[in-house]
Design a protein around this motif. Structure first.
Motif, PDB file in Angstrom:
ATOM      1  N   GLN A   1      69.508  -6.862 146.735  1.00  0.00           N
ATOM      2  CA  GLN A   1      68.049  -7.002 147.067  1.00  0.00           C
ATOM      3  C   GLN A   1      67.371  -6.284 148.269  1.00  0.00           C
ATOM      4  O   GLN A   1      66.661  -5.344 147.584  1.00  0.00           O
ATOM      5  CB  GLN A   1      67.053  -8.168 147.450  1.00  0.00           C
ATOM      6  CG  GLN A   1      65.769  -8.703 146.806  1.00  0.00           C
ATOM      7  CD  GLN A   1      64.531  -8.404 145.955  1.00  0.00           C
ATOM      8  OE1 GLN A   1      65.135  -8.859 144.597  1.00  0.00           O
ATOM      9  NE2 GLN A   1      64.111  -7.559 145.914  1.00  0.00           N
TER      10      GLN A   1
ATOM     11  N   ALA B   1      67.274  -2.798 146.517  1.00  0.00           N
ATOM     12  CA  ALA B   1      66.544  -2.252 145.781  1.00  0.00           C
ATOM     13  C   ALA B   1      64.555  -1.783 146.887  1.00  0.00           C
ATOM     14  O   ALA B   1      63.901  -1.379 146.199  1.00  0.00           O
ATOM     15  CB  ALA B   1      65.978  -3.086 144.911  1.00  0.00           C
ATOM     16  N   ASP B   2      64.708  -2.902 147.548  1.00  0.00           N
ATOM     17  CA  ASP B   2      63.320  -3.121 148.325  1.00  0.00           C
ATOM     18  C   ASP B   2      63.415  -1.322 148.541  1.00  0.00           C
ATOM     19  O   ASP B   2      62.829  -1.262 149.334  1.00  0.00           O
ATOM     20  CB  ASP B   2      63.748  -4.265 149.595  1.00  0.00           C
ATOM     21  CG  ASP B   2      63.241  -5.336 148.135  1.00  0.00           C
ATOM     22  OD1 ASP B   2      62.893  -5.231 147.470  1.00  0.00           O
ATOM     23  OD2 ASP B   2      63.204  -6.745 148.825  1.00  0.00           O
TER      24      ASP B   2
ATOM     25  N   ARG C   1      62.783   0.961 146.720  1.00  0.00           N
ATOM     26  CA  ARG C   1      61.102   0.859 146.556  1.00  0.00           C
ATOM     27  C   ARG C   1      60.732   1.959 147.823  1.00  0.00           C
ATOM     28  O   ARG C   1      59.843   2.813 147.571  1.00  0.00           O
ATOM     29  CB  ARG C   1      60.756   0.013 145.734  1.00  0.00           C
ATOM     30  CG  ARG C   1      59.525  -0.487 145.920  1.00  0.00           C
ATOM     31  CD  ARG C   1      59.190  -2.142 145.750  1.00  0.00           C
ATOM     32  NE  ARG C   1      59.538  -2.955 144.117  1.00  0.00           N
ATOM     33  CZ  ARG C   1      60.747  -3.624 144.797  1.00  0.00           C
ATOM     34  NH1 ARG C   1      60.696  -4.074 146.348  1.00  0.00           N
ATOM     35  NH2 ARG C   1      61.459  -4.098 144.018  1.00  0.00           N
ATOM     36  N   GLU C   2      61.071   1.197 148.517  1.00  0.00           N
ATOM     37  CA  GLU C   2      60.011   1.850 149.605  1.00  0.00           C
ATOM     38  C   GLU C   2      60.311   3.474 150.559  1.00  0.00           C
ATOM     39  O   GLU C   2      59.239   4.064 150.006  1.00  0.00           O
ATOM     40  CB  GLU C   2      60.088   0.971 151.232  1.00  0.00           C
ATOM     41  CG  GLU C   2      59.765   1.906 152.627  1.00  0.00           C
ATOM     42  CD  GLU C   2      59.962   0.771 153.825  1.00  0.00           C
ATOM     43  OE1 GLU C   2      59.775   1.518 154.619  1.00  0.00           O
ATOM     44  OE2 GLU C   2      60.710  -0.283 153.832  1.00  0.00           O
TER      45      GLU C   2
ATOM     46  N   SER D   1      60.974   5.325 148.341  1.00  0.00           N
ATOM     47  CA  SER D   1      60.654   6.680 147.225  1.00  0.00           C
ATOM     48  C   SER D   1      59.384   6.547 145.860  1.00  0.00           C
ATOM     49  O   SER D   1      58.125   7.000 145.403  1.00  0.00           O
ATOM     50  CB  SER D   1      61.516   6.144 145.374  1.00  0.00           C
ATOM     51  OG  SER D   1      61.403   4.399 144.704  1.00  0.00           O
TER      52      SER D   1
ATOM     53  N   SER E   1      58.538   3.984 143.832  1.00  0.00           N
ATOM     54  CA  SER E   1      58.675   3.247 142.658  1.00  0.00           C
ATOM     55  C   SER E   1      58.878   2.420 142.739  1.00  0.00           C
ATOM     56  O   SER E   1      59.947   2.062 143.290  1.00  0.00           O
ATOM     57  CB  SER E   1      58.764   4.736 142.132  1.00  0.00           C
ATOM     58  OG  SER E   1      60.201   5.106 141.890  1.00  0.00           O
ATOM     59  N   ASP E   2      59.324   1.815 141.119  1.00  0.00           N
ATOM     60  CA  ASP E   2      60.126  -0.174 141.176  1.00  0.00           C
ATOM     61  C   ASP E   2      61.770   0.851 140.231  1.00  0.00           C
ATOM     62  O   ASP E   2      62.191   0.421 139.858  1.00  0.00           O
ATOM     63  CB  ASP E   2      59.476  -0.851 140.117  1.00  0.00           C
ATOM     64  CG  ASP E   2      58.974  -1.318 141.442  1.00  0.00           C
ATOM     65  OD1 ASP E   2      58.548  -1.329 142.561  1.00  0.00           O
ATOM     66  OD2 ASP E   2      57.311  -1.716 140.897  1.00  0.00           O
ATOM     67  N   ARG E   3      61.572   2.321 140.387  1.00  0.00           N
ATOM     68  CA  ARG E   3      62.893   3.000 138.967  1.00  0.00           C
ATOM     69  C   ARG E   3      64.180   2.039 139.410  1.00  0.00           C
ATOM     70  O   ARG E   3      64.978   2.672 138.863  1.00  0.00           O
ATOM     71  CB  ARG E   3      62.450   4.290 139.340  1.00  0.00           C
ATOM     72  CG  ARG E   3      63.442   5.143 140.489  1.00  0.00           C
ATOM     73  CD  ARG E   3      62.553   6.517 140.112  1.00  0.00           C
ATOM     74  NE  ARG E   3      63.633   7.250 140.984  1.00  0.00           N
ATOM     75  CZ  ARG E   3      63.178   7.590 142.825  1.00  0.00           C
ATOM     76  NH1 ARG E   3      61.649   7.486 142.590  1.00  0.00           N
ATOM     77  NH2 ARG E   3      63.599   8.561 143.154  1.00  0.00           N
TER      78      ARG E   3
ATOM     79  N   GLY F   1      64.536  -0.933 140.790  1.00  0.00           N
ATOM     80  CA  GLY F   1      64.378  -2.403 140.024  1.00  0.00           C
ATOM     81  C   GLY F   1      65.514  -3.204 139.835  1.00  0.00           C
ATOM     82  O   GLY F   1      66.072  -3.763 139.705  1.00  0.00           O
TER      83      GLY F   1
ATOM     84  N   GLN G   1      68.070  -6.834 139.469  1.00  0.00           N
ATOM     85  CA  GLN G   1      68.486  -7.520 138.745  1.00  0.00           C
ATOM     86  C   GLN G   1      70.118  -7.495 137.983  1.00  0.00           C
ATOM     87  O   GLN G   1      70.775  -8.108 137.825  1.00  0.00           O
ATOM     88  CB  GLN G   1      67.765  -7.123 137.801  1.00  0.00           C
ATOM     89  CG  GLN G   1      66.172  -7.207 137.221  1.00  0.00           C
ATOM     90  CD  GLN G   1      65.792  -8.924 137.822  1.00  0.00           C
ATOM     91  OE1 GLN G   1      65.635  -9.153 136.907  1.00  0.00           O
ATOM     92  NE2 GLN G   1      64.891  -7.782 138.849  1.00  0.00           N
TER      93      GLN G   1
END
Length: 394
Positions: free
Chosen positions: A320, A323-324, A327-328, A330, A332-334, A336, A340
């Motif tokens: 996590q 991924a966070d 996200r910050e 980039s 984007s959520d690519r 994410g 998972q």
């Protein structure tokens, strides 16, 4: 005679380990080797295992052989751990093996004995040693689509389309949980669809479960294997104790052959014992004995499960966090999908050029197919990895 031997290709992961050791940079990160590491970079001995070893040292009175199948109680405990009450023990032939790899090799041997014409369907990608052993044994194998590099998830439609080509007597190799090398798993509805398809085609599932307890917990990680074993007439299961008990060097595994048809158990059990005899005679006992002690003692088992849960949740926190961070950085959520995925590994889904750029520019080592060991990270190194991923244009 020896002049006819040819030099074998170097193991890519071992070569990666050596390259990492030779790198003088102090801030380098090893995400290649497939062992669990704690926040300090150590692969610890689990508390319950350490306690069991002390007890064994005091109580053990002989190093005599156990039996061709190993201690039957070890097979019982492993069947209960993996299968729960999904299949009666009377239908499960089981033997101890030298690690999960030994179980995989013995399973392939059993397949070849039972049906020399069988093809083994293998996910693309899969653990490289699956393919190496199949090639060495000259067993025909067929790749089926599995990982979608665009989404970071499972290409289930492609997988089902490819498995529809399996014929009666073929074997489909599946990862029970925490898919290696991608970290992408099927959901339970998809597992049920796979089991139904295999039954329709007359193909036999073989499940390699090496990371039970590393994904969503001991019971949830075992649920797909239990579903398949309960619904398919025959199932092979290769189980490893290396990761969830932390006993990598003790080489402890178990091979199970399940047949629901009455009268098959005796022949299956005899065949597994015979194969052990041909390959190594008696399986190693030390690791199996420790597992047996931990699973058979309430206090040891409680402590083991608690530490295993700490390991599992620690890897989820790292996922996590990564991924966070991505996200910050980039916007984007690519990325994410990294949160998972489950287990030790994730696959970024990029080519060797990007992996090489990570190594050369940032001292970050991962396998050439972009598989990275999440357990090789800690809270301090996650931001460095995130910066590097963005920097090289992933």
């Amino acid at each position: 005679m020896f002049e006819h031997l040819k030099e074998q290709p170097a193991d890519k992961i071992l070569a990666l380990m050596q390259a990492y050791k030779d790198d003088p940079r102090e801030d380098k990160i090893d995400l290649g080797v497939g062992v669990y590491k704690d926040a300090t970079g150590n692969t610890p001995i689990m508390r319950a295992i350490k306690t069991a070893e002390k007890q064994l040292w005091e109580a053990e009175e002989t190093k005599a052989y156990t039996g061709l199948a190993g201690d039957p109680k070890f097979g019982d405990r492993m069947a209960e751990l993996v299968l729960g009450d999904a299949v009666p023990l009377s239908k499960v032939a089981r033997v101890a093996t030298p690690g999960g790899t030994g179980a995989v090799r013995q399973a392939f041997d059993m397949i070849r004995m039972a049906n020399p014409d069988a093809r083994v369907f293998v996910s693309d990608p899969t653990w490289p040693n699956h393919l190496s052993i199949l090639k060495h044994m000259e067993i025909p194998h067929v790749a089926y689509r599995y990982f979608d590099s665009e989404t970071g998830g499972v290409d289930f439609e492609g997988m089902m389309s490819d498995l529809a080509d399996a014929k009666r007597g073929d074997v489909v190799l599946l990862h029970g949980c925490c898919h290696n090398p991608t970290g992408a798993n099927l959901n339970m509805e998809e597992w049920k669809a796979v089991a139904d398809l295999l039954n329709k085609q007359g193909a036999i599932p073989m499940i390699d479960i090496a990371y039970q307890g590393f994904g969503d917990g001991l019971e949830d990680d075992a649920a797909p294997t239990r579903l398949v074993a309960a619904h398919c007439p025959e199932t092979l299961i290769a189980a490893s104790c290396s990761k969830n008990f932390g006993i990598y060097r003790e080489r402890t595994g178990c091979l199970m052959a399940i047949a629901h048809e009455e009268g098959r158990h005796k022949v299956n059990q005899g065949t597994l014992a015979y194969l052990n005899r041909q390959n190594f005679s008696f399986p190693p006992d030390h690791g199996a004995r420790l597992v047996l002690m931990v699973l058979g003692d309430d206090a040891l088992r409680t402590d083991w499960e608690a530490e295993l849960e700490d390991v599992r949740t620690g890897m989820l926190r790292l996922r996590q966090q990564l991924a966070d961070e991505l996200r910050e950085r980039s916007g984007s959520d690519r990325f994410g999908f990294l949160a998972q995925h489950r287990g030790m590994f994730s696959r970024l889904g990029v080519g060797p050029d990007k992996v090489e750029a990570l190594r050369e520019k940032h001292g970050i080592y991962m396998v050439g197919d972009s598989r990275m060991n999440i357990a090789g990270l800690n809270e301090e190194t996650v931001p460095k990895l995130a910066r590097a991923i963005i920097d090289v244009g992933i």
